[in-house]
Scaffold this active site. Structure first.
Site, short mmCIF file in Angstrom:
data_model
loop_
_atom_site.label_atom_id
_atom_site.label_comp_id
_atom_site.label_asym_id
_atom_site.label_seq_id
_atom_site.Cartn_x
_atom_site.Cartn_y
_atom_site.Cartn_z
N GLY A 54 1.10 -1.14 0.01
CA GLY A 54 0.26 0.23 0.09
C GLY A 54 0.98 0.94 0.13
N ASP A 55 2.42 1.09 -0.21
CA ASP A 55 3.11 2.21 -0.35
C ASP A 55 4.14 1.92 -0.45
OD1 ASP A 55 3.69 4.48 0.63
OD2 ASP A 55 2.76 5.67 2.45
N ASP A 56 5.03 3.25 -1.00
CA ASP A 56 6.29 2.83 -1.75
C ASP A 56 6.92 1.76 -1.85
OD1 ASP A 56 6.36 5.33 -2.08
OD2 ASP A 56 7.62 6.13 -0.91
#
Length: 447
Positions: free
Chosen positions: A250-252
């Protein structure tokens, strides 16, 4: 007990700028910076009462097994074998000279009892918890001041069961910063390979203040809407090799960091000599990122052979006023991206601050950024490079970049400000601030 075979050891050297690579069977790798070790002493979690039924709490078994490794100090270290099964446990600390080996079908699963989760002090380069004031919850699997530690196996799983933490974050009931899934602090000689990581409460793999770290052949999975579930975040660390992995979070996917504003400036430990190679993945945020916490400085980062699908931003280099520090000598080559909101973003206005004590005159220095051989399909916006008025980004070198838009009206143009450098064979053409290579020598060595 299965046999553990290693057919060869890789020879390595560290160059002045990047991890040197060796070629093994035509595959270039930096993984030889930490040789894989064979442990002659082997124990099983079952020897300490471990039960893999998914219900029994195995905290005591893990802690007793690791205590045994720590205090018996067998020559060459000890391998802790996790047989097939689901082993529910609270957080636990590793020790030096050990291998945590997950058999095929083995799952180490975090308890969702957040009330008893231990707290530890904030990292000095952050000054406080990343999300909340005060301390932070210890990582699920933690190591501090260790050397010669391996987490590997036959693609067993480490499951953080993070949904209870994500919901606390969404409902604003979180008291302290969420735990990472795996964190090594002040450690060296670390290998993480052939393991699946799922559902981290926060960042997945976080080596901080560490050196000689190899992370390869891992799979990292979390729902695309899970908050802040970064894949791999090397932080104020050096000689880090990240290769041959799949990440969907859900992120980098990978974010190189080095401390947060005045705390990172004071701590002053950069991230350096980091190789990121043959990574595939998807995320609503960035594929490969530097920042935004870069106050200790980031230098000598090599990124190559990256495949990105369904991304927010392909390549994101991000910092902000108050960060100070530097981002320099970053090389990104051979990237394919598809269905991406923005292909390339280099920005000086990204990220929040730990408190009101940051110095707005502490401006980051960004120079020597090379991006070449990048191909994109269904890229909504090719990119933006926006430096700071009082600290322009310099030496930005783009070459052989083709970012094709989505079908329909012509895609929006690049946005550039407070930047200088060169561009060659870039489509769509970036911006007037990046002159042709014949007009400036800042990029001549990179074309």
């Amino acid at each position: 007990m299965p046999r553990f075979l290693v057919s060869f050891l890789l020879v390595f050297t560290i160059s002045a700028s990047f991890l040197s690579c060796v070629t093994v069977g035509e595959v270039v790798t930096c993984s030889g910076i930490v040789p894989m070790r064979i442990r002659n002493d082997k124990i099983s979690i079952a020897d300490f009462g471990g039960v893999g039924d998914g219900k029994t709490l195995n905290t005591k078994a893990f802690r007793e097994a690791i205590y045994r490794i720590q205090h018996l100090r067998r020559r060459g270290g000890t391998l802790l074998y996790i047989p097939p099964g689901v082993y529910l446990t609270e957080s636990f600390n590793l020790t030096s000279h050990m291998t945590l080996y997950l058999a095929r079908g083995a799952v180490i699963k975090a308890t969702q009892d957040t009330g008893n989760w231990p707290l530890i002090a904030p990292l000095p380069s952050y000054g406080r918890g990343r999300e909340r004031l005060g301390g932070r919850y210890i990582s699920f699997i933690h190591g501090d001041g260790l050397q010669d530690v391996i987490i590997t196996g036959e693609n067993g799983t480490i499951d953080g069961q993070g949904d209870v933490w994500w919901n606390m974050w969404r409902q604003r009931t979180l008291l302290f910063t969420r735990p990472n899934l795996v964190e090594f602090v002040n450690s060296r000689g670390i290998i993480i390979s052939n393991v699946i990581f799922r559902n981290s409460p926060f960042w997945n793999i976080h080596p901080v203040y560490s050196r000689n770290v190899v992370i390869r052949y891992v799979t990292i999975l979390a729902p695309l809407d899970s908050p802040n579930t970064d894949g791999i975040d090397p932080d104020s660390s050096s000689n880090v090799c990240i290769e041959d992995s799949y990440i969907s979070t859900g992120d980098d996917l990978v974010a190189v960091k080095s401390g947060w504003d005045e705390y990172g400036i004071a701590y002053g430990r950069p991230s350096s000599d980091i190789t990121i190679r043959r990574i595939t993945g998807s995320s609503p945020f960035a594929g490969i990122a530097v920042g935004s916490e870069t106050s200790g400085g980031v230098k000598n980062v090599l990124v190559e052979n990256i495949s990105l699908y369904n991304m927010g931003v392909g390549i994101h280099i991000k910092t902000n006023i108050g960060r100070g520090g530097f981002i320099k000598n970053i090389s990104v080559t051979d990237v394919y991206m598809e269905n991406v909101r923005k292909g390339i973003k280099i920005a000086g206005d990204v990220g929040d601050h730990p408190d009101e004590s940051f110095n707005p005159n502490a401006l980051p220095v960004v120079y020597g950024i090379t991006l070449k051989s990048i191909w994109g399909e269904k890229v909504q916006h090719p990119g933006s490079i926006q430096g700071l008025k009082n600290s322009p980004f310099t030496g930005i070198c783009l070459s052989n970049i083709n970012l094709h838009g989505v079908p329909g009206p012509r895609s929006s143009p690049w946005k550039c400000s407070d930047v200088s450098g060169s561009a060659l064979l870039v489509s769509p053409w970036p911006c007037s601030e990046l002159s042709s290579p014949h007009q400036t020598g800042s990029c001549s060595d990179h074309f």
